[in-house]
Design a protein around this motif. Sequence first.
Motif, PDB file in Angstrom:
ATOM      1  N   LYS A   1     112.887  -6.113  19.314  1.00  0.00           N
ATOM      2  CA  LYS A   1     111.918  -6.786  18.438  1.00  0.00           C
ATOM      3  C   LYS A   1     111.622  -8.212  18.906  1.00  0.00           C
ATOM      4  CE  LYS A   1     113.234  -4.137  14.336  1.00  0.00           C
ATOM      5  NZ  LYS A   1     113.795  -4.177  12.968  1.00  0.00           N
ATOM      6  N   TYR A   2     112.354  -8.689  19.897  1.00  0.00           N
ATOM      7  CA  TYR A   2     112.178 -10.059  20.350  1.00  0.00           C
ATOM      8  C   TYR A   2     111.955 -10.137  21.855  1.00  0.00           C
ATOM      9  CZ  TYR A   2     113.813 -11.299  15.698  1.00  0.00           C
ATOM     10  OH  TYR A   2     113.935 -11.422  14.331  1.00  0.00           O
ATOM     11  N   PRO A   3     110.824  -9.601  22.312  1.00  0.00           N
ATOM     12  CA  PRO A   3     110.474  -9.801  23.728  1.00  0.00           C
ATOM     13  C   PRO A   3     110.101 -11.266  23.963  1.00  0.00           C
ATOM     14  CG  PRO A   3     108.660  -8.754  22.572  1.00  0.00           C
ATOM     15  CD  PRO A   3     109.810  -8.803  21.602  1.00  0.00           C
ATOM     16  N   GLY A   4     110.077 -11.688  25.207  1.00  0.00           N
ATOM     17  CA  GLY A   4     109.811 -13.082  25.542  1.00  0.00           C
ATOM     18  C   GLY A   4     108.524 -13.626  24.949  1.00  0.00           C
ATOM     19  N   LYS A   5     107.444 -12.814  24.994  1.00  0.00           N
ATOM     20  CA  LYS A   5     106.153 -13.275  24.473  1.00  0.00           C
ATOM     21  C   LYS A   5     106.223 -13.570  22.982  1.00  0.00           C
ATOM     22  CE  LYS A   5     103.242 -10.950  27.911  1.00  0.00           C
ATOM     23  NZ  LYS A   5     102.158  -9.961  28.130  1.00  0.00           N
ATOM     24  N   GLU A   6     106.939 -12.709  22.241  1.00  0.00           N
ATOM     25  CA  GLU A   6     107.054 -12.906  20.793  1.00  0.00           C
ATOM     26  C   GLU A   6     107.870 -14.164  20.476  1.00  0.00           C
ATOM     27  OE1 GLU A   6     105.651 -11.393  18.235  1.00  0.00           O
ATOM     28  OE2 GLU A   6     104.506 -10.166  19.662  1.00  0.00           O
ATOM     29  N   VAL A   7     108.889 -14.376  21.267  1.00  0.00           N
ATOM     30  CA  VAL A   7     109.721 -15.562  21.055  1.00  0.00           C
ATOM     31  C   VAL A   7     108.900 -16.831  21.290  1.00  0.00           C
ATOM     32  CG1 VAL A   7     111.714 -16.856  21.916  1.00  0.00           C
ATOM     33  CG2 VAL A   7     111.870 -14.381  21.613  1.00  0.00           C
TER      34      VAL A   7
ATOM     35  N   ARG B   1     121.979 -23.103  21.644  1.00  0.00           N
ATOM     36  CA  ARG B   1     123.306 -22.767  21.111  1.00  0.00           C
ATOM     37  C   ARG B   1     123.334 -21.337  20.584  1.00  0.00           C
ATOM     38  NH1 ARG B   1     125.786 -21.818  16.788  1.00  0.00           N
ATOM     39  NH2 ARG B   1     123.885 -22.038  15.530  1.00  0.00           N
ATOM     40  N   GLN B   2     122.288 -20.955  19.848  1.00  0.00           N
ATOM     41  CA  GLN B   2     122.212 -19.591  19.314  1.00  0.00           C
ATOM     42  C   GLN B   2     122.169 -18.573  20.450  1.00  0.00           C
ATOM     43  OE1 GLN B   2     118.936 -19.183  16.586  1.00  0.00           O
ATOM     44  NE2 GLN B   2     119.577 -20.934  15.331  1.00  0.00           N
ATOM     45  N   TYR B   3     121.351 -18.837  21.451  1.00  0.00           N
ATOM     46  CA  TYR B   3     121.214 -17.902  22.573  1.00  0.00           C
ATOM     47  C   TYR B   3     122.562 -17.711  23.281  1.00  0.00           C
ATOM     48  CZ  TYR B   3     119.359 -15.764  26.851  1.00  0.00           C
ATOM     49  OH  TYR B   3     119.111 -14.897  27.892  1.00  0.00           O
ATOM     50  N   GLN B   4     123.259 -18.807  23.523  1.00  0.00           N
ATOM     51  CA  GLN B   4     124.558 -18.714  24.195  1.00  0.00           C
ATOM     52  C   GLN B   4     125.569 -17.968  23.340  1.00  0.00           C
ATOM     53  OE1 GLN B   4     125.213 -22.909  24.874  1.00  0.00           O
ATOM     54  NE2 GLN B   4     124.371 -22.828  26.967  1.00  0.00           N
ATOM     55  N   GLU B   5     125.499 -18.181  22.033  1.00  0.00           N
ATOM     56  CA  GLU B   5     126.410 -17.469  21.129  1.00  0.00           C
ATOM     57  C   GLU B   5     126.122 -15.973  21.138  1.00  0.00           C
ATOM     58  OE1 GLU B   5     128.125 -18.154  16.656  1.00  0.00           O
ATOM     59  OE2 GLU B   5     125.950 -18.148  16.884  1.00  0.00           O
ATOM     60  N   PHE B   6     124.838 -15.595  21.152  1.00  0.00           N
ATOM     61  CA  PHE B   6     124.476 -14.175  21.204  1.00  0.00           C
ATOM     62  C   PHE B   6     125.004 -13.526  22.481  1.00  0.00           C
ATOM     63  CE2 PHE B   6     120.385 -15.202  18.629  1.00  0.00           C
ATOM     64  CZ  PHE B   6     121.158 -15.377  17.495  1.00  0.00           C
ATOM     65  N   GLU B   7     124.789 -14.199  23.603  1.00  0.00           N
ATOM     66  CA  GLU B   7     125.253 -13.647  24.877  1.00  0.00           C
ATOM     67  C   GLU B   7     126.778 -13.514  24.906  1.00  0.00           C
ATOM     68  OE1 GLU B   7     123.657 -15.932  28.169  1.00  0.00           O
ATOM     69  OE2 GLU B   7     122.220 -14.308  28.510  1.00  0.00           O
ATOM     70  N   ASP B   8     127.457 -14.493  24.340  1.00  0.00           N
ATOM     71  CA  ASP B   8     128.919 -14.459  24.317  1.00  0.00           C
ATOM     72  C   ASP B   8     129.419 -13.278  23.486  1.00  0.00           C
ATOM     73  OD1 ASP B   8     131.605 -15.691  24.738  1.00  0.00           O
ATOM     74  OD2 ASP B   8     131.503 -15.939  22.564  1.00  0.00           O
ATOM     75  N   LEU B   9     128.789 -13.058  22.333  1.00  0.00           N
ATOM     76  CA  LEU B   9     129.202 -11.943  21.470  1.00  0.00           C
ATOM     77  C   LEU B   9     128.911 -10.593  22.122  1.00  0.00           C
ATOM     78  CD1 LEU B   9     128.086 -13.327  17.986  1.00  0.00           C
ATOM     79  CD2 LEU B   9     130.430 -12.845  18.707  1.00  0.00           C
ATOM     80  N   ILE B  10     127.799 -10.511  22.849  1.00  0.00           N
ATOM     81  CA  ILE B  10     127.481  -9.263  23.561  1.00  0.00           C
ATOM     82  C   ILE B  10     128.539  -8.981  24.619  1.00  0.00           C
ATOM     83  CG2 ILE B  10     125.841  -8.179  25.160  1.00  0.00           C
ATOM     84  CD1 ILE B  10     123.593  -9.591  23.639  1.00  0.00           C
TER      85      ILE B  10
ATOM     86  N   PHE C   1     114.946 -11.947  27.262  1.00  0.00           N
ATOM     87  CA  PHE C   1     114.499 -13.135  28.006  1.00  0.00           C
ATOM     88  C   PHE C   1     115.723 -13.918  28.429  1.00  0.00           C
ATOM     89  CE2 PHE C   1     114.647 -13.894  23.504  1.00  0.00           C
ATOM     90  CZ  PHE C   1     115.304 -15.102  23.362  1.00  0.00           C
ATOM     91  N   THR C   2     115.600 -14.627  29.535  1.00  0.00           N
ATOM     92  CA  THR C   2     116.725 -15.385  30.077  1.00  0.00           C
ATOM     93  C   THR C   2     116.739 -16.816  29.538  1.00  0.00           C
ATOM     94  OG1 THR C   2     115.465 -16.181  31.973  1.00  0.00           O
ATOM     95  CG2 THR C   2     116.599 -14.044  32.207  1.00  0.00           C
ATOM     96  N   MET C   3     117.817 -17.531  29.824  1.00  0.00           N
ATOM     97  CA  MET C   3     117.916 -18.927  29.423  1.00  0.00           C
ATOM     98  C   MET C   3     116.843 -19.760  30.112  1.00  0.00           C
ATOM     99  SD  MET C   3     119.398 -21.373  27.738  1.00  0.00           S
ATOM    100  CE  MET C   3     121.036 -20.820  27.237  1.00  0.00           C
ATOM    101  N   GLU C   4     116.571 -19.483  31.385  1.00  0.00           N
ATOM    102  CA  GLU C   4     115.536 -20.208  32.118  1.00  0.00           C
ATOM    103  C   GLU C   4     114.164 -20.009  31.471  1.00  0.00           C
ATOM    104  OE1 GLU C   4     117.862 -18.347  33.448  1.00  0.00           O
ATOM    105  OE2 GLU C   4     119.062 -19.929  34.396  1.00  0.00           O
TER     106      GLU C   4
ATOM    107  N   LEU D   1     113.651 -19.272  28.327  1.00  0.00           N
ATOM    108  CA  LEU D   1     113.678 -19.970  27.036  1.00  0.00           C
ATOM    109  C   LEU D   1     113.362 -21.449  27.211  1.00  0.00           C
ATOM    110  CD1 LEU D   1     114.303 -20.069  24.005  1.00  0.00           C
ATOM    111  CD2 LEU D   1     116.725 -20.330  24.587  1.00  0.00           C
ATOM    112  N   LEU D   2     113.965 -22.071  28.203  1.00  0.00           N
ATOM    113  CA  LEU D   2     113.709 -23.486  28.459  1.00  0.00           C
ATOM    114  C   LEU D   2     112.261 -23.723  28.870  1.00  0.00           C
ATOM    115  CD1 LEU D   2     116.977 -24.429  30.413  1.00  0.00           C
ATOM    116  CD2 LEU D   2     116.409 -24.982  28.042  1.00  0.00           C
ATOM    117  N   SER D   3     111.691 -22.780  29.611  1.00  0.00           N
ATOM    118  CA  SER D   3     110.284 -22.917  30.022  1.00  0.00           C
ATOM    119  C   SER D   3     109.352 -22.815  28.822  1.00  0.00           C
ATOM    120  CB  SER D   3     109.930 -21.850  31.063  1.00  0.00           C
ATOM    121  OG  SER D   3     109.887 -20.555  30.485  1.00  0.00           O
ATOM    122  N   TYR D   4     109.723 -22.025  27.809  1.00  0.00           N
ATOM    123  CA  TYR D   4     108.905 -21.924  26.590  1.00  0.00           C
ATOM    124  C   TYR D   4     108.834 -23.286  25.897  1.00  0.00           C
ATOM    125  CZ  TYR D   4     109.812 -16.867  27.077  1.00  0.00           C
ATOM    126  OH  TYR D   4     109.915 -15.581  27.549  1.00  0.00           O
ATOM    127  N   PHE D   5     109.990 -23.901  25.713  1.00  0.00           N
ATOM    128  CA  PHE D   5     110.027 -25.219  25.062  1.00  0.00           C
ATOM    129  C   PHE D   5     109.270 -26.264  25.873  1.00  0.00           C
ATOM    130  CE2 PHE D   5     113.538 -23.471  22.566  1.00  0.00           C
ATOM    131  CZ  PHE D   5     113.367 -24.098  21.349  1.00  0.00           C
TER     132      PHE D   5
END
Length: 389
Positions: A310-316, A351-360, A373-376, A378-382
């Motif tokens: 439900k959360y592809p990169g474009k939607e995010v 922080r949320q993204y890193q927490e999600f990856e850690d739990l996975i 989507f990757t961390m890179e 995500l940073l490009s979106y911002f």
Amino acid sequence: VSKQVLEQVLRELQPLCTAEQQFIEKFFQLSQDATELQVLEVSVRTMSSPGQCPSPFNWLPFFFFLRLEEPTTQLLSEIFSCLEPELRGFLEVCSKVHPFSCLQVLVTLNDSIFEMLGSSSTLRSSFLNTVLGHMRFLAKSRFNKCIETLCKEIEEAKMPSKMKDRILPSVSLFEEFVNFSEEVFRTAQQRGDLHEAHLRLASSVFSSINSLSSANLKLNTDMVMMENFHHIHCFLCQKKIHCLEDKKREAKQKYSEHMEKYVKYLGQPLEKLNHFFEGVKARVAQGVKEEEVSFQLAYSKQELRKVIEKYPGKEVKRALETLYRKIHKDLSPEENLLPVVWHAMEQEFIRQYQEFEDLIQRCYAGSGIAMDFTMEELLSYFNSITLST
């Protein structure tokens, strides 16, 4: 104007009163030093009848009459009988001209008294010193009453219904007083009274802002409190008032705390992912082993994949753009907090993204499941959202 008039009055009074006092002391021979007074005391003692036991009550009235202060002050009080009432009347007029005029009067009287006491040509026990001491006491009383009234006004200030101007009236009133008082006390020889007033007023304005937590505002309360504490912090940084350093640090702490709460209030663009992983953390906290979480029906690998889809990169990126527009609309441009809040939002999202990856990695190891989507990315979106605005 009141300061200039009072300074002119005091400049003219000082030589007049001093000259009159010196004339009286010389004419009535009231300027004896301590040695002369001891001689006079002995002389008066011998005036008692022979054989009579020397009693202090026989010579005490005469001795005190010969002291410098009582007769001089009494004579000058009669000569200048209208001086103190006239000065009191002047203070009354000043208080009606400007609500903060008591500051100017207090500083002028303080400086004048210090100057007179430090002058070699002015007697420390001068009549004018005594009168100005009375006026200083009256001015200090009016100053304290002014501060007390101002504190009450700040604490009881009503919140504007529409909050068009995000900075509260109590904050503006505090700034007005500080600006005025700092200018008045700029060259003052002592600032103790002002420091005490600044601390009382700062505590009152902080209480006024904190009271917003129970107010029924149409805007987000944490946002308004954040902006007002930020405004006070910037103001105190600019003024550099030593006695308010602790309040400056407190304002910064408060503004940071409410910014954090405001960022959380803004919501979580990855809301369903947050909800899913909150459940995962709850199961682990209840004692479920991390490697067994995926066997829970509600938190199976299949359910996790459904949520991630439900959360592809474009939607995010689209959700972040919507969030940015909301923040831009909420914040007042005068405080220029948009870049700060947006950066805080970015840090929270990372922080949320890193927490999600850690739990996975911990609870779904070897499943091959990963965020869309990757961390890179995500940073490009911002970064692109920031640059586009």
